[in-house]
Design an enzyme around this catalytic site. Structure first.
Site, PDB file in Angstrom:
ATOM      1  N   ASN A  12       0.871  -1.170   0.000  1.00 24.95           N
ATOM      2  CA  ASN A  12       0.000   0.000   0.000  1.00 24.95           C
ATOM      3  C   ASN A  12       0.911   1.225   0.000  1.00 24.95           C
ATOM      4  OD1 ASN A  12      -1.832   2.005   0.394  1.00 24.95           O
ATOM      5  ND2 ASN A  12      -2.776   1.100   2.230  1.00 24.95           N
TER       6      ASN A  12
ATOM      7  N   ARG B 259      -2.551  -2.012  -3.525  1.00 23.37           N
ATOM      8  CA  ARG B 259      -3.821  -1.331  -3.268  1.00 23.37           C
ATOM      9  C   ARG B 259      -3.882  -0.066  -4.124  1.00 23.37           C
ATOM     10  NH1 ARG B 259      -5.445   2.774   1.336  1.00 23.37           N
ATOM     11  NH2 ARG B 259      -7.657   2.807   0.917  1.00 23.37           N
TER      12      ARG B 259
ATOM     13  N   HIS C 122     -13.355   2.186   0.406  1.00 24.72           N
ATOM     14  CA  HIS C 122     -13.374   1.051   1.351  1.00 24.72           C
ATOM     15  C   HIS C 122     -14.002  -0.206   0.732  1.00 24.72           C
ATOM     16  CE1 HIS C 122     -13.643   4.080   4.947  1.00 24.72           C
ATOM     17  NE2 HIS C 122     -12.375   3.747   4.730  1.00 24.72           N
TER      18      HIS C 122
ATOM     19  N   HIS D 237     -18.367   0.168   7.885  1.00 21.18           N
ATOM     20  CA  HIS D 237     -16.908   0.232   8.094  1.00 21.18           C
ATOM     21  C   HIS D 237     -16.659   1.492   8.917  1.00 21.18           C
ATOM     22  CE1 HIS D 237     -12.576  -0.210   6.753  1.00 21.18           C
ATOM     23  NE2 HIS D 237     -12.616   1.044   7.209  1.00 21.18           N
TER      24      HIS D 237
ATOM     25  N   ARG E  20     -13.071  14.036   9.292  1.00 24.02           N
ATOM     26  CA  ARG E  20     -13.820  14.479   8.092  1.00 24.02           C
ATOM     27  C   ARG E  20     -15.275  14.758   8.453  1.00 24.02           C
ATOM     28  NH1 ARG E  20     -12.068   9.516   4.358  1.00 24.02           N
ATOM     29  NH2 ARG E  20     -10.341   9.139   5.770  1.00 24.02           N
TER      30      ARG E  20
ATOM     31  N   GLY F 174     -16.017  -0.139  14.722  1.00 23.81           N
ATOM     32  CA  GLY F 174     -17.026  -1.181  14.507  1.00 23.81           C
ATOM     33  C   GLY F 174     -16.657  -2.501  15.164  1.00 23.81           C
ATOM     34  N   GLU F 175     -15.365  -2.845  15.152  1.00 28.11           N
ATOM     35  CA  GLU F 175     -14.940  -4.131  15.718  1.00 28.11           C
ATOM     36  C   GLU F 175     -14.804  -4.080  17.237  1.00 28.11           C
ATOM     37  OE1 GLU F 175     -11.240  -5.219  13.740  1.00 28.11           O
ATOM     38  OE2 GLU F 175     -12.152  -4.731  11.815  1.00 28.11           O
TER      39      GLU F 175
ATOM     40  N   GLU G  27      -8.129  -5.914   4.881  1.00 31.76           N
ATOM     41  CA  GLU G  27      -8.040  -5.465   3.496  1.00 31.76           C
ATOM     42  C   GLU G  27      -6.820  -6.059   2.793  1.00 31.76           C
ATOM     43  OE1 GLU G  27      -8.812  -1.625   5.268  1.00 31.76           O
ATOM     44  OE2 GLU G  27      -9.762  -1.002   3.405  1.00 31.76           O
TER      45      GLU G  27
HETATM   46  P1  ADP Z   1      -7.996   3.463   9.829  1.00 34.17           P
HETATM   47  O1  ADP Z   1      -7.522   2.141   9.296  1.00 34.17           O
HETATM   48  O2  ADP Z   1      -9.069   4.102   9.011  1.00 34.17           O
HETATM   49  O3  ADP Z   1      -6.911   4.405  10.222  1.00 34.17           O
HETATM   50  P2  ADP Z   1      -9.017   1.926  12.053  1.00 34.17           P
HETATM   51  O4  ADP Z   1      -9.978   1.016  11.385  1.00 34.17           O
HETATM   52  O5  ADP Z   1      -7.761   1.354  12.561  1.00 34.17           O
HETATM   53  O6  ADP Z   1      -8.752   3.198  11.168  1.00 34.17           O
HETATM   54  O7  ADP Z   1      -9.780   2.657  13.245  1.00 34.17           O
HETATM   55  C1  ADP Z   1      -9.140   3.628  14.013  1.00 34.17           C
HETATM   56  C2  ADP Z   1     -10.115   4.186  15.021  1.00 34.17           C
HETATM   57  O8  ADP Z   1     -10.730   3.123  15.753  1.00 34.17           O
HETATM   58  C3  ADP Z   1      -9.406   5.039  16.080  1.00 34.17           C
HETATM   59  O9  ADP Z   1      -9.394   6.370  15.711  1.00 34.17           O
HETATM   60  C4  ADP Z   1     -10.243   4.815  17.308  1.00 34.17           C
HETATM   61  O10 ADP Z   1     -11.161   5.891  17.410  1.00 34.17           O
HETATM   62  C5  ADP Z   1     -11.057   3.578  17.039  1.00 34.17           C
HETATM   63  N1  ADP Z   1     -10.806   2.502  18.009  1.00 34.17           N
HETATM   64  C6  ADP Z   1      -9.815   1.597  18.035  1.00 34.17           C
HETATM   65  N2  ADP Z   1      -9.953   0.768  19.104  1.00 34.17           N
HETATM   66  C7  ADP Z   1     -11.065   1.154  19.758  1.00 34.17           C
HETATM   67  C8  ADP Z   1     -11.750   0.717  20.932  1.00 34.17           C
HETATM   68  N3  ADP Z   1     -11.305  -0.309  21.661  1.00 34.17           N
HETATM   69  N4  ADP Z   1     -12.858   1.386  21.295  1.00 34.17           N
HETATM   70  C9  ADP Z   1     -13.308   2.418  20.563  1.00 34.17           C
HETATM   71  N5  ADP Z   1     -12.731   2.874  19.461  1.00 34.17           N
HETATM   72  C10 ADP Z   1     -11.615   2.260  19.052  1.00 34.17           C
END
Ligand code: ADP
Length: 404
Positions: free
Chosen positions: A7, A90, A179, A207, A240, A331-332, A383
Protein backbone atom coordinates in the site's frame (compact mmCIF):
# COMPACT_ATOMS: atom_id res chain seq x y z
CA UNK A 1 2.75 -19.62 -2.18
CA UNK A 2 3.81 -16.16 -0.99
CA UNK A 3 2.11 -12.90 -1.89
CA UNK A 4 3.44 -9.46 -1.00
CA UNK A 5 0.83 -6.74 -0.50
CA UNK A 6 1.91 -3.13 -0.95
CA UNK A 7 0.00 0.00 0.00
CA UNK A 8 2.08 2.84 -1.33
CA UNK A 9 1.15 6.32 -0.04
CA UNK A 10 2.56 9.75 -0.87
CA UNK A 11 5.29 9.53 1.78
CA UNK A 12 4.94 5.97 3.03
CA UNK A 13 4.94 2.34 1.95
CA UNK A 14 3.03 -0.23 4.00
CA UNK A 15 3.65 -3.87 3.19
CA UNK A 16 2.60 -7.32 4.36
CA UNK A 17 3.86 -10.73 3.25
CA UNK A 18 1.35 -13.60 3.21
CA UNK A 19 1.68 -17.35 3.20
CA UNK A 20 -1.44 -18.03 1.14
CA UNK A 21 -1.53 -21.80 1.74
CA UNK A 22 -2.33 -21.10 5.38
CA UNK A 23 -3.81 -17.62 4.86
CA UNK A 24 -1.47 -16.14 7.47
CA UNK A 25 0.59 -12.97 7.42
CA UNK A 26 4.30 -13.69 7.91
CA UNK A 27 5.46 -10.12 8.46
CA UNK A 28 4.32 -6.55 8.11
CA UNK A 29 6.22 -3.34 7.61
CA UNK A 30 6.00 0.40 7.32
CA UNK A 31 8.37 2.84 5.65
CA UNK A 32 7.52 6.36 6.75
CA UNK A 33 8.44 9.92 5.91
CA UNK A 34 9.97 9.01 2.56
CA UNK A 35 11.79 12.03 1.16
CA UNK A 36 12.62 13.56 4.55
CA UNK A 37 15.65 13.33 6.85
CA UNK A 38 13.46 11.51 9.40
CA UNK A 39 12.61 8.53 7.21
CA UNK A 40 12.10 5.35 9.15
CA UNK A 41 11.57 1.74 8.13
CA UNK A 42 10.35 -1.08 10.31
CA UNK A 43 9.48 -4.72 9.69
CA UNK A 44 7.78 -6.90 12.31
CA UNK A 45 7.92 -10.69 12.13
CA UNK A 46 4.40 -11.56 13.24
CA UNK A 47 5.10 -14.98 14.74
CA UNK A 48 7.82 -13.76 17.09
CA UNK A 49 7.10 -10.02 17.36
CA UNK A 50 10.73 -9.36 16.48
CA UNK A 51 11.36 -5.93 14.90
CA UNK A 52 13.93 -4.90 12.27
CA UNK A 53 14.43 -1.17 11.78
CA UNK A 54 16.34 1.36 9.66
CA UNK A 55 16.62 5.09 10.23
CA UNK A 56 18.07 7.86 8.05
CA UNK A 57 16.91 9.51 4.87
CA UNK A 58 15.07 7.35 2.36
CA UNK A 59 15.07 9.59 -0.70
CA UNK A 60 12.21 8.22 -2.76
CA UNK A 61 9.91 5.24 -3.30
CA UNK A 62 12.64 3.38 -5.20
CA UNK A 63 14.95 3.59 -2.18
CA UNK A 64 11.96 2.58 -0.02
CA UNK A 65 11.36 -0.60 -2.05
CA UNK A 66 15.11 -1.44 -1.79
CA UNK A 67 14.95 -1.08 2.02
CA UNK A 68 11.78 -3.19 2.15
CA UNK A 69 13.58 -5.96 0.26
CA UNK A 70 16.63 -5.66 2.52
CA UNK A 71 14.43 -5.95 5.63
CA UNK A 72 12.69 -9.00 4.16
CA UNK A 73 16.13 -10.64 3.84
CA UNK A 74 17.70 -9.61 7.18
CA UNK A 75 14.59 -10.73 9.05
CA UNK A 76 14.90 -14.12 7.28
CA UNK A 77 11.29 -13.90 6.12
CA UNK A 78 12.63 -14.36 2.59
CA UNK A 79 15.86 -15.87 1.27
CA UNK A 80 15.28 -14.65 -2.27
CA UNK A 81 12.69 -12.59 -4.16
CA UNK A 82 12.13 -15.77 -6.22
CA UNK A 83 9.93 -16.96 -3.36
CA UNK A 84 7.35 -14.24 -4.09
CA UNK A 85 4.61 -15.50 -6.43
CA UNK A 86 2.92 -12.15 -6.85
CA UNK A 87 2.64 -8.59 -5.59
CA UNK A 88 -0.76 -7.02 -4.90
CA UNK A 89 -0.99 -3.22 -4.92
CA UNK A 90 -3.82 -1.33 -3.27
CA UNK A 91 -5.21 1.37 -5.57
CA UNK A 92 -7.66 3.89 -4.14
CA UNK A 93 -9.20 5.11 -7.41
CA UNK A 94 -10.01 2.99 -10.44
CA UNK A 95 -13.12 5.05 -11.26
CA UNK A 96 -15.40 3.33 -13.80
CA UNK A 97 -12.46 2.06 -15.84
CA UNK A 98 -11.81 -1.08 -13.78
CA UNK A 99 -14.47 -3.54 -12.69
CA UNK A 100 -12.02 -6.12 -11.33
CA UNK A 101 -8.44 -6.43 -10.12
CA UNK A 102 -5.97 -6.58 -13.05
CA UNK A 103 -2.44 -7.60 -13.92
CA UNK A 104 -0.33 -4.45 -14.04
CA UNK A 105 1.20 -3.56 -17.40
CA UNK A 106 2.10 -0.30 -19.13
CA UNK A 107 -1.50 0.23 -20.29
CA UNK A 108 -2.94 -0.27 -16.80
CA UNK A 109 -0.39 2.15 -15.31
CA UNK A 110 -1.26 4.72 -17.99
CA UNK A 111 -4.95 4.45 -17.08
CA UNK A 112 -4.19 4.81 -13.36
CA UNK A 113 -2.18 7.88 -14.31
CA UNK A 114 -5.11 9.33 -16.24
CA UNK A 115 -7.20 9.01 -13.10
CA UNK A 116 -4.83 11.20 -11.05
CA UNK A 117 -7.25 14.19 -11.09
CA UNK A 118 -9.74 12.01 -9.17
CA UNK A 119 -7.15 10.86 -6.58
CA UNK A 120 -4.35 13.43 -6.65
CA UNK A 121 -2.68 12.23 -3.44
CA UNK A 122 -3.10 8.49 -3.86
CA UNK A 123 -2.78 7.42 -7.49
CA UNK A 124 0.70 8.98 -8.08
CA UNK A 125 1.96 7.24 -4.95
CA UNK A 126 0.49 3.89 -6.05
CA UNK A 127 2.14 4.30 -9.45
CA UNK A 128 5.51 5.01 -7.84
CA UNK A 129 5.19 1.78 -5.80
CA UNK A 130 4.26 -0.27 -8.88
CA UNK A 131 7.03 1.12 -11.07
CA UNK A 132 9.67 0.49 -8.43
CA UNK A 133 8.64 -3.10 -7.62
CA UNK A 134 8.46 -3.89 -11.33
CA UNK A 135 11.88 -2.31 -11.88
CA UNK A 136 13.44 -4.68 -9.32
CA UNK A 137 11.72 -7.83 -10.63
CA UNK A 138 9.74 -7.36 -13.86
CA UNK A 139 9.15 -11.12 -14.05
CA UNK A 140 7.03 -11.29 -10.85
CA UNK A 141 3.34 -10.61 -11.64
CA UNK A 142 2.05 -7.40 -10.03
CA UNK A 143 -1.70 -6.95 -9.62
CA UNK A 144 -3.68 -3.75 -9.01
CA UNK A 145 -6.60 -4.15 -6.58
CA UNK A 146 -8.94 -1.16 -6.60
CA UNK A 147 -10.94 0.16 -3.63
CA UNK A 148 -13.60 1.29 -6.09
CA UNK A 149 -14.27 -2.05 -7.84
CA UNK A 150 -16.84 -3.40 -5.39
CA UNK A 151 -18.97 -0.27 -5.84
CA UNK A 152 -19.00 -0.54 -9.64
CA UNK A 153 -22.30 -2.45 -9.49
CA UNK A 154 -24.14 0.63 -8.18
CA UNK A 155 -26.98 1.61 -10.51
CA UNK A 156 -26.72 4.96 -12.26
CA UNK A 157 -29.46 6.39 -10.03
CA UNK A 158 -27.14 5.78 -7.02
CA UNK A 159 -23.91 7.03 -8.49
CA UNK A 160 -25.06 10.18 -10.30
CA UNK A 161 -25.14 13.57 -8.61
CA UNK A 162 -28.04 15.87 -9.45
CA UNK A 163 -25.64 18.31 -11.13
CA UNK A 164 -25.42 19.43 -14.78
CA UNK A 165 -24.77 16.32 -16.89
CA UNK A 166 -21.71 17.88 -18.47
CA UNK A 167 -19.88 17.65 -15.12
CA UNK A 168 -20.22 13.89 -15.35
CA UNK A 169 -19.40 13.75 -19.04
CA UNK A 170 -16.48 16.17 -18.95
CA UNK A 171 -14.98 15.70 -15.48
CA UNK A 172 -16.23 12.21 -14.51
CA UNK A 173 -17.92 13.69 -11.45
CA UNK A 174 -19.99 10.88 -9.99
CA UNK A 175 -20.01 8.75 -6.86
CA UNK A 176 -17.30 6.04 -6.84
CA UNK A 177 -17.27 5.03 -3.15
CA UNK A 178 -14.31 3.82 -1.14
CA UNK A 179 -13.37 1.05 1.35
CA UNK A 180 -14.78 -1.36 -1.27
CA UNK A 181 -12.22 -4.08 -0.54
CA UNK A 182 -13.26 -4.02 3.12
CA UNK A 183 -17.04 -3.95 2.46
CA UNK A 184 -16.69 -6.88 0.06
CA UNK A 185 -14.46 -8.86 2.45
CA UNK A 186 -16.66 -8.48 5.55
CA UNK A 187 -19.89 -9.05 3.61
CA UNK A 188 -18.51 -12.34 2.25
CA UNK A 189 -17.41 -13.36 5.76
CA UNK A 190 -20.88 -12.49 7.06
CA UNK A 191 -22.56 -14.64 4.42
CA UNK A 192 -20.20 -17.50 5.32
CA UNK A 193 -21.00 -17.19 9.05
CA UNK A 194 -24.73 -17.42 8.30
CA UNK A 195 -24.29 -20.19 5.70
CA UNK A 196 -25.95 -18.14 2.93
CA UNK A 197 -24.66 -18.09 -0.67
CA UNK A 198 -23.13 -14.66 -1.29
CA UNK A 199 -25.26 -14.06 -4.39
CA UNK A 200 -28.37 -14.46 -2.22
CA UNK A 201 -27.01 -12.40 0.69
CA UNK A 202 -28.26 -8.87 1.41
CA UNK A 203 -26.82 -6.70 4.14
CA UNK A 204 -25.64 -3.32 5.31
CA UNK A 205 -21.92 -3.11 6.04
CA UNK A 206 -20.64 -0.45 8.44
CA UNK A 207 -16.91 0.23 8.09
CA UNK A 208 -16.29 2.46 11.12
CA UNK A 209 -12.62 3.39 11.44
CA UNK A 210 -10.96 6.78 11.35
CA UNK A 211 -12.52 6.94 7.89
CA UNK A 212 -16.07 5.56 7.93
CA UNK A 213 -18.51 4.41 5.27
CA UNK A 214 -21.66 2.33 4.79
CA UNK A 215 -22.58 0.04 1.90
CA UNK A 216 -25.95 -1.38 0.87
CA UNK A 217 -25.48 -4.88 -0.57
CA UNK A 218 -28.27 -6.73 -2.37
CA UNK A 219 -27.78 -10.33 -3.49
CA UNK A 220 -24.00 -9.95 -3.11
CA UNK A 221 -23.80 -6.72 -5.10
CA UNK A 222 -23.24 -3.19 -3.85
CA UNK A 223 -26.18 -0.97 -4.81
CA UNK A 224 -25.26 2.12 -2.82
CA UNK A 225 -22.51 3.44 -0.57
CA UNK A 226 -22.01 6.56 1.50
CA UNK A 227 -18.70 7.83 0.09
CA UNK A 228 -18.84 9.68 -3.20
CA UNK A 229 -16.47 11.29 -5.66
CA UNK A 230 -14.06 11.46 -2.73
CA UNK A 231 -13.97 9.83 0.72
CA UNK A 232 -15.37 13.02 2.25
CA UNK A 233 -19.04 12.28 1.60
CA UNK A 234 -21.27 10.34 3.96
CA UNK A 235 -20.80 9.62 7.64
CA UNK A 236 -19.19 11.87 10.22
CA UNK A 237 -15.61 10.59 10.63
CA UNK A 238 -12.53 11.09 12.80
CA UNK A 239 -11.48 14.33 11.12
CA UNK A 240 -13.82 14.48 8.09
CA UNK A 241 -17.20 16.19 8.17
CA UNK A 242 -19.13 13.82 5.90
CA UNK A 243 -22.43 15.18 4.56
CA UNK A 244 -22.97 18.89 5.06
CA UNK A 245 -24.98 21.50 3.20
CA UNK A 246 -22.73 22.21 0.17
CA UNK A 247 -23.74 25.87 0.38
CA UNK A 248 -21.56 26.12 3.51
CA UNK A 249 -18.49 26.19 1.21
CA UNK A 250 -19.36 29.40 -0.71
CA UNK A 251 -20.76 30.87 2.53
CA UNK A 252 -17.39 30.42 4.25
CA UNK A 253 -15.49 31.69 1.20
CA UNK A 254 -17.55 34.86 1.31
CA UNK A 255 -17.95 35.44 5.03
CA UNK A 256 -14.86 33.87 6.61
CA UNK A 257 -12.51 34.84 3.81
CA UNK A 258 -11.27 31.29 3.40
CA UNK A 259 -10.10 29.84 0.09
CA UNK A 260 -11.59 26.69 -1.42
CA UNK A 261 -8.36 24.88 -0.63
CA UNK A 262 -8.41 25.99 3.01
CA UNK A 263 -12.01 24.84 3.42
CA UNK A 264 -11.13 21.52 1.79
CA UNK A 265 -8.36 21.01 4.36
CA UNK A 266 -10.71 21.94 7.21
CA UNK A 267 -13.41 19.55 5.98
CA UNK A 268 -10.91 16.69 5.61
CA UNK A 269 -8.53 17.21 8.52
CA UNK A 270 -10.10 19.47 11.11
CA UNK A 271 -13.75 18.44 11.19
CA UNK A 272 -15.72 15.39 12.32
CA UNK A 273 -15.26 13.97 15.81
CA UNK A 274 -12.11 16.05 16.27
CA UNK A 275 -13.89 19.36 15.63
CA UNK A 276 -16.75 18.68 18.01
CA UNK A 277 -14.95 16.90 20.88
CA UNK A 278 -11.29 17.88 20.56
CA UNK A 279 -10.14 14.33 19.74
CA UNK A 280 -10.67 11.92 16.87
CA UNK A 281 -10.23 8.81 19.01
CA UNK A 282 -13.54 7.25 20.03
CA UNK A 283 -11.97 5.73 23.18
CA UNK A 284 -11.01 9.21 24.41
CA UNK A 285 -14.41 10.60 23.46
CA UNK A 286 -16.15 7.99 25.61
CA UNK A 287 -13.76 8.59 28.54
CA UNK A 288 -14.42 12.35 28.31
CA UNK A 289 -18.14 11.71 28.01
CA UNK A 290 -18.10 9.62 31.17
CA UNK A 291 -16.30 12.46 32.92
CA UNK A 292 -19.20 14.77 32.01
CA UNK A 293 -17.79 16.48 28.92
CA UNK A 294 -20.82 17.71 26.94
CA UNK A 295 -19.03 18.17 23.62
CA UNK A 296 -17.74 14.60 23.78
CA UNK A 297 -21.33 13.41 24.32
CA UNK A 298 -22.46 15.58 21.41
CA UNK A 299 -19.78 14.09 19.12
CA UNK A 300 -20.82 10.54 20.15
CA UNK A 301 -24.51 11.30 19.55
CA UNK A 302 -23.88 12.96 16.17
CA UNK A 303 -21.72 10.04 15.03
CA UNK A 304 -24.41 7.50 16.00
CA UNK A 305 -27.32 9.53 14.59
CA UNK A 306 -25.71 9.77 11.17
CA UNK A 307 -25.07 6.01 11.04
CA UNK A 308 -28.68 5.31 12.00
CA UNK A 309 -29.95 7.59 9.24
CA UNK A 310 -27.99 5.58 6.67
CA UNK A 311 -29.29 2.28 8.07
CA UNK A 312 -32.88 3.53 7.75
CA UNK A 313 -32.28 4.80 4.22
CA UNK A 314 -30.55 1.61 3.11
CA UNK A 315 -33.25 -0.66 4.53
CA UNK A 316 -35.71 1.42 2.53
CA UNK A 317 -33.84 0.72 -0.72
CA UNK A 318 -32.80 -2.88 0.08
CA UNK A 319 -36.06 -4.23 1.49
CA UNK A 320 -35.29 -7.41 3.42
CA UNK A 321 -31.76 -7.82 4.71
CA UNK A 322 -29.98 -10.76 6.30
CA UNK A 323 -27.52 -8.80 8.39
CA UNK A 324 -25.93 -5.61 9.60
CA UNK A 325 -22.17 -6.00 9.72
CA UNK A 326 -19.82 -3.92 11.87
CA UNK A 327 -16.12 -3.65 11.06
CA UNK A 328 -12.91 -1.54 11.39
CA UNK A 329 -11.43 0.10 14.52
CA UNK A 330 -14.67 1.38 16.04
CA UNK A 331 -17.03 -1.18 14.51
CA UNK A 332 -14.94 -4.13 15.72
CA UNK A 333 -13.98 -2.87 19.17
CA UNK A 334 -16.59 -0.46 20.45
CA UNK A 335 -19.57 -2.30 21.99
CA UNK A 336 -21.08 0.97 23.15
CA UNK A 337 -21.25 2.45 19.65
CA UNK A 338 -22.71 -0.80 18.30
CA UNK A 339 -25.37 -0.83 21.01
CA UNK A 340 -26.25 2.85 20.46
CA UNK A 341 -26.46 2.34 16.67
CA UNK A 342 -28.76 -0.69 16.98
CA UNK A 343 -31.04 0.69 19.71
CA UNK A 344 -34.41 1.77 18.33
CA UNK A 345 -34.02 -0.37 15.20
CA UNK A 346 -36.25 -3.17 16.61
CA UNK A 347 -38.98 -2.15 14.16
CA UNK A 348 -36.71 -3.43 11.36
CA UNK A 349 -36.16 -6.79 13.09
CA UNK A 350 -32.77 -5.71 14.46
CA UNK A 351 -32.38 -6.72 18.10
CA UNK A 352 -29.08 -6.97 19.89
CA UNK A 353 -27.98 -9.45 22.55
CA UNK A 354 -26.21 -6.94 24.79
CA UNK A 355 -24.23 -9.61 26.64
CA UNK A 356 -22.86 -11.12 23.45
CA UNK A 357 -22.16 -7.63 22.11
CA UNK A 358 -20.02 -6.71 25.11
CA UNK A 359 -17.64 -9.69 24.74
CA UNK A 360 -14.35 -8.42 23.21
CA UNK A 361 -13.84 -9.55 19.64
CA UNK A 362 -11.98 -12.76 19.03
CA UNK A 363 -13.52 -14.48 16.05
CA UNK A 364 -16.09 -12.97 13.70
CA UNK A 365 -19.47 -13.56 15.36
CA UNK A 366 -23.11 -12.53 15.44
CA UNK A 367 -24.54 -10.68 18.39
CA UNK A 368 -28.24 -10.42 17.50
CA UNK A 369 -30.94 -12.16 19.49
CA UNK A 370 -31.58 -15.63 18.02
CA UNK A 371 -35.26 -15.04 17.19
CA UNK A 372 -34.62 -11.90 15.09
CA UNK A 373 -34.52 -12.00 11.30
CA UNK A 374 -31.64 -9.57 10.81
CA UNK A 375 -28.35 -10.76 12.28
CA UNK A 376 -25.96 -8.25 13.81
CA UNK A 377 -22.47 -9.46 12.92
CA UNK A 378 -19.00 -8.23 13.87
CA UNK A 379 -16.24 -9.12 11.42
CA UNK A 380 -12.62 -7.96 11.70
CA UNK A 381 -11.71 -6.49 8.34
CA UNK A 382 -8.51 -7.55 6.62
CA UNK A 383 -8.04 -5.47 3.50
CA UNK A 384 -4.51 -6.76 2.91
CA UNK A 385 -5.62 -10.39 2.98
CA UNK A 386 -8.43 -9.51 0.56
CA UNK A 387 -5.85 -7.87 -1.76
CA UNK A 388 -3.63 -10.97 -1.50
CA UNK A 389 -6.62 -13.21 -2.37
CA UNK A 390 -7.49 -11.07 -5.39
CA UNK A 391 -3.85 -11.16 -6.48
CA UNK A 392 -3.85 -14.97 -6.37
CA UNK A 393 -7.15 -15.12 -8.30
CA UNK A 394 -5.86 -12.83 -11.09
CA UNK A 395 -2.58 -14.75 -11.46
CA UNK A 396 -4.34 -18.12 -11.45
CA UNK A 397 -6.85 -16.95 -14.08
CA UNK A 398 -3.97 -15.75 -16.19
CA UNK A 399 -1.95 -18.95 -15.91
CA UNK A 400 -4.99 -21.21 -16.04
CA UNK A 401 -3.49 -23.28 -13.21
CA UNK A 402 -3.60 -22.91 -9.41
CA UNK A 403 -0.54 -21.44 -7.71
CA UNK A 404 1.33 -23.86 -5.50
P1 ADP B 1 -8.00 3.46 9.83
O1 ADP B 1 -7.52 2.14 9.30
O2 ADP B 1 -9.07 4.10 9.01
O3 ADP B 1 -6.91 4.41 10.22
P2 ADP B 1 -9.02 1.93 12.05
O4 ADP B 1 -9.98 1.02 11.38
O5 ADP B 1 -7.76 1.35 12.56
O6 ADP B 1 -8.75 3.20 11.17
O7 ADP B 1 -9.78 2.66 13.25
C1 ADP B 1 -9.14 3.63 14.01
C2 ADP B 1 -10.12 4.19 15.02
O8 ADP B 1 -10.73 3.12 15.75
C3 ADP B 1 -9.41 5.04 16.08
O9 ADP B 1 -9.39 6.37 15.71
C4 ADP B 1 -10.24 4.82 17.31
O10 ADP B 1 -11.16 5.89 17.41
C5 ADP B 1 -11.06 3.58 17.04
N1 ADP B 1 -10.81 2.50 18.01
C6 ADP B 1 -9.82 1.60 18.03
N2 ADP B 1 -9.95 0.77 19.10
C7 ADP B 1 -11.07 1.15 19.76
C8 ADP B 1 -11.75 0.72 20.93
N3 ADP B 1 -11.30 -0.31 21.66
N4 ADP B 1 -12.86 1.39 21.30
C9 ADP B 1 -13.31 2.42 20.56
N5 ADP B 1 -12.73 2.87 19.46
C10 ADP B 1 -11.61 2.26 19.05
Amino acid sequence: MKILVINSGSSSIKFKLYDMQNKIAICKGLIEQIGSKNSHAKLTVLKTGENFERSGEIENHGAGIDIMNELLFVSHTLKSLDEIDGVGHRVVQGADLFDDAVLIDEKVMKTIEELIPLAPLHNPAHLAGMKETLKVRPDIPNVAVFDTVFHQTMPKSSYMYPLPLEFYEKYKIRRYGAHGTSHNFVARQGAKILGIDFDKFSCITLHLGSGASVAAIKDGKCIDTSMGLTPLEGLMMGTRCGNIDPAIVPFLMKNANLSGEEIDTIMNKKSGLLAISGTNDMREIEAKMDAGDENAKLAFDMFVLRIKKYIGAYIAILGEINAIIFTAGIGENDARIREAVCSGLEIFGIRMDKNKNSVPLGEPRWVGLPETKVRIIIVPTDEELAIAEDTVRVIENLNGVPLK
